[in-house]
Scaffold this motif. Structure first.
Motif, short mmCIF file in Angstrom:
data_model
loop_
_atom_site.label_atom_id
_atom_site.label_comp_id
_atom_site.label_asym_id
_atom_site.label_seq_id
_atom_site.Cartn_x
_atom_site.Cartn_y
_atom_site.Cartn_z
N THR A 27 0.84 -1.19 0.00
CA THR A 27 0.00 0.00 0.00
C THR A 27 0.88 1.25 0.00
OG1 THR A 27 -0.10 0.22 2.40
CG2 THR A 27 -1.69 -1.28 1.37
N SER A 28 0.23 2.41 0.08
CA SER A 28 0.96 3.68 0.11
C SER A 28 1.40 4.05 1.52
CB SER A 28 0.07 4.79 -0.45
OG SER A 28 -1.13 4.90 0.31
N LYS A 29 1.15 3.19 2.51
CA LYS A 29 1.54 3.48 3.88
C LYS A 29 3.05 3.64 3.99
CE LYS A 29 -2.29 1.13 6.22
NZ LYS A 29 -2.66 0.05 7.17
N ASN A 30 3.46 4.45 4.96
CA ASN A 30 4.89 4.69 5.17
C ASN A 30 5.52 3.74 6.18
OD1 ASN A 30 5.23 6.86 3.36
ND2 ASN A 30 4.28 8.26 4.84
N LYS A 31 4.68 2.93 6.85
CA LYS A 31 5.25 1.97 7.79
C LYS A 31 4.29 0.79 7.98
CE LYS A 31 3.50 3.98 12.14
NZ LYS A 31 3.88 4.53 13.46
N LEU A 105 5.32 -14.58 -0.04
CA LEU A 105 5.37 -14.33 1.39
C LEU A 105 4.79 -12.96 1.68
CD1 LEU A 105 7.34 -16.75 1.24
CD2 LEU A 105 8.69 -15.64 3.04
N SER A 106 3.99 -12.85 2.74
CA SER A 106 3.39 -11.57 3.10
C SER A 106 3.21 -11.47 4.60
CB SER A 106 2.03 -11.39 2.41
OG SER A 106 1.11 -12.38 2.82
N VAL A 107 3.25 -10.20 5.09
CA VAL A 107 3.03 -9.94 6.51
C VAL A 107 2.58 -8.49 6.67
CG1 VAL A 107 5.53 -9.56 6.81
CG2 VAL A 107 4.07 -9.88 8.81
N ASN A 108 1.36 -8.31 7.08
CA ASN A 108 0.81 -6.99 7.48
C ASN A 108 1.06 -5.87 6.48
OD1 ASN A 108 0.22 -8.47 9.74
ND2 ASN A 108 1.01 -6.99 11.19
N GLY A 109 0.95 -6.18 5.18
CA GLY A 109 1.13 -5.14 4.18
C GLY A 109 2.48 -5.13 3.50
N LEU A 110 3.37 -6.04 3.87
CA LEU A 110 4.61 -6.28 3.14
C LEU A 110 4.46 -7.56 2.34
CD1 LEU A 110 7.39 -5.60 5.82
CD2 LEU A 110 6.82 -4.16 3.86
N VAL A 160 8.54 -1.66 10.11
CA VAL A 160 9.27 -1.53 8.84
C VAL A 160 8.86 -0.20 8.21
CG1 VAL A 160 9.77 -2.56 6.61
CG2 VAL A 160 9.26 -4.03 8.58
N TYR A 161 9.85 0.66 7.97
CA TYR A 161 9.59 2.02 7.48
C TYR A 161 9.94 2.15 6.00
CZ TYR A 161 9.35 3.54 12.38
OH TYR A 161 9.02 3.70 13.71
N ARG A 162 9.12 2.91 5.28
CA ARG A 162 9.50 3.34 3.95
C ARG A 162 10.53 4.46 4.11
NH1 ARG A 162 6.47 2.75 -0.76
NH2 ARG A 162 4.57 2.35 0.45
N ASP A 163 11.65 4.33 3.47
CA ASP A 163 12.76 5.25 3.66
C ASP A 163 12.43 6.63 3.09
OD1 ASP A 163 15.18 6.30 4.25
OD2 ASP A 163 16.36 4.90 3.06
#
Length: 441
Positions: A27-31, A105-110, A160-163
């Motif tokens: 998604t477009s989320k940053n974290k 593999l996926s986890v909470n939006g990753l 996990v953060y989007r840089d």
């Protein structure tokens, strides 16, 4: 089980693995926030593999993602499977495994749509009994390689953060940083260790899959020698067998300007390291007993580790003084009673004189079974008579099945002088033992 069960899982495959895309934001989320279980300084997170949720050890000390022997209920579809050999820490030979490509593999939006998996076929290779929760796999480099990954031991969360530049400015303001190198897809840091009176530069693997404070490899040329006051111990299990070695205290560890006095560390024996190809100048590993004293941010792309003290920073370095290794041997049905009250009402009973009876109903619940996995030589547990294979019935007067394995481990490393009381079943005979915790370091 010793105070810090070590699951050291670094391994080498018999060929060079192909590149993978790594995890990306859906998604477009940053974290993305991922809650984790913390057991014996080790971090476990849920990850969905081809539609099935599994429990993974998060471990910076591994390159490839590993699946351990799955139960029948874990019906995971695997694609493009081929046989491989897996080799790593431990004293035995390489073990057979499988490689599977193109997994989702996926986890909470990753999500990673092209993930390679390495499957351990040996069903006896199982960390779950030493931790007390199911462990289906181990994941490392491919989780960390693209993003800033925060490990918050206080909240028990991975973030996990989007840089981005704004985030980096905030991190630089709040955290101390130390340069790291990424070699063979694993992170390394330069630290200083003091043994006796000699201070030595030490290149260490940053290893989330190691629950100890520090491992050092004996090397007389570099001045790394085992302290005289030490004891033989089981250090953990690797892909090539059990890892043995010795434990001791050293004077000091210095990391990124932070100082730790009198840490308890492990010296693995040379035979357990024979299958591991070391990067240049590496002399050991730093692990979870140090990491838990900080909030951490791993920045593989920027080649940095960010550190901020937590409330556990000044905690004492302790170890399992009993000499017992405990393990979860399975589950058992236990009858539990549930109290409830009934009120008797009859034609001749005044409403103000109704009688209440206490009654019980029963239910059966699954509870853990614990056994003694090993007993260290010359330890308090051995001297009082406890033996490997004893089925533990009670600890300090409470049924053993009411404890978690983590709680038992905490009991085994309580303060010196404390008495422990064990009741065990040995070949059908109920035996009682008591012993006192005594430090030899």
């Amino acid at each position: 089980m010793r105070d810090k069960i070590l699951l050291i899982v670094a391994f080498l495959v018999s060929f060079i693995a192909s590149a993978q895309s790594g995890f990306e934001f859906e998604t477009s989320k940053n974290k993305v926030v991922i809650p984790f279980q913390l057991i014996n300084n080790l971090i476990f997170i849920p990850i969905n593999v081809n539609g099935v949720e599994l429990n993974f050890l998060l471990d910076t000390g591994v390159e490839e993602t590993i699946l351990l022997g799955l139960d029948d209920k874990d019906k995971v579809s695997l694609f493009n499977v081929q046989k491989v050999k897996l080799r790593g820490l431990g004293s035995d030979e390489a073990i057979e495994g499988l490689k599977s490509t193109d997994n989702l593999l996926s986890v909470n939006g990753l999500v990673d749509k092209n993930h390679n998996l390495y499957i351990v076929l040996d069903q006896s290779f199982n960390f779950s009994s030493h931790v007390g929760v199911p462990i289906n796999g181990i994941i490392g480099f491919h989780f960390f390689k693209h993003h800033l990954v925060s490990v918050d031991y206080e909240r028990k969360q991975i973030v996990v953060y989007r840089d981005n530049e704004k985030l980096r400015k905030k991190i630089n303001k709040r955290y101390s940083s130390v340069p790291i190198s990424i070699e063979k897809n694993k992170p390394y840091v330069n630290a200083r260790v003091t043994l006796a009176h000699d201070s030595i530069d030490a290149k260490l693997l940053l290893d989330l899959g190691n629950s100890d404070a520090l491992w050092l490899f004996e090397n007389k040329a570099k001045g790394i020698a085992l302290p005289k006051n030490n004891f033989e111990d089981y250090l953990g299990k690797g892909f090539s067998g059990d890892i043995s070695g010795k434990r001791a205290r050293i004077n000091q560890l210095q990391l990124a300007g932070f100082q730790f006095n009198d840490p308890i560390i492990a010296f693995p024996d040379a035979n357990s390291l024979k299958n591991v190809t070391m990067v240049a100048d590496r002399v050991g590993s730093v692990g979870g007993e140090i990491f838990r004293r900080f909030a951490l941010i791993f920045d593989y792309n920027g080649r940095k580790l960010f550190l901020k003290k937590s409330r556990h920073f000044d905690a004492k370095f302790e170890y399992n003084m009993t000499g017992i290794e405990m393990q979860n041997e399975g589950m058992q049905l236990v009858q539990e009673s549930l109290p409830f009250q009934t009120t008797l009402v009859g034609d001749n009973t005044d409403s103000n004189e109704r009688k209440t009876q206490n009654n019980f109903k029963y239910k059966y619940v699954l509870k853990p079974v614990y056994t003694v996995a090993s007993v260290r030589k010359d330890s308090p547990a051995e001297r009082c008579g406890l033996q490997k294979g004893d089925l533990v019935l009670s600890i300090n007067g409470s049924n053993a099945y009411n404890f978690s394995l983590q709680r038992i481990n905490d009991l085994l490393k309580e303060e010196e002088g404390k008495w422990l009381y064990f009741e065990v079943d040995r070949n059908g005979q109920v035996l009682k033992f008591r012993f006192q915790l005594k430090s030899i370091l």
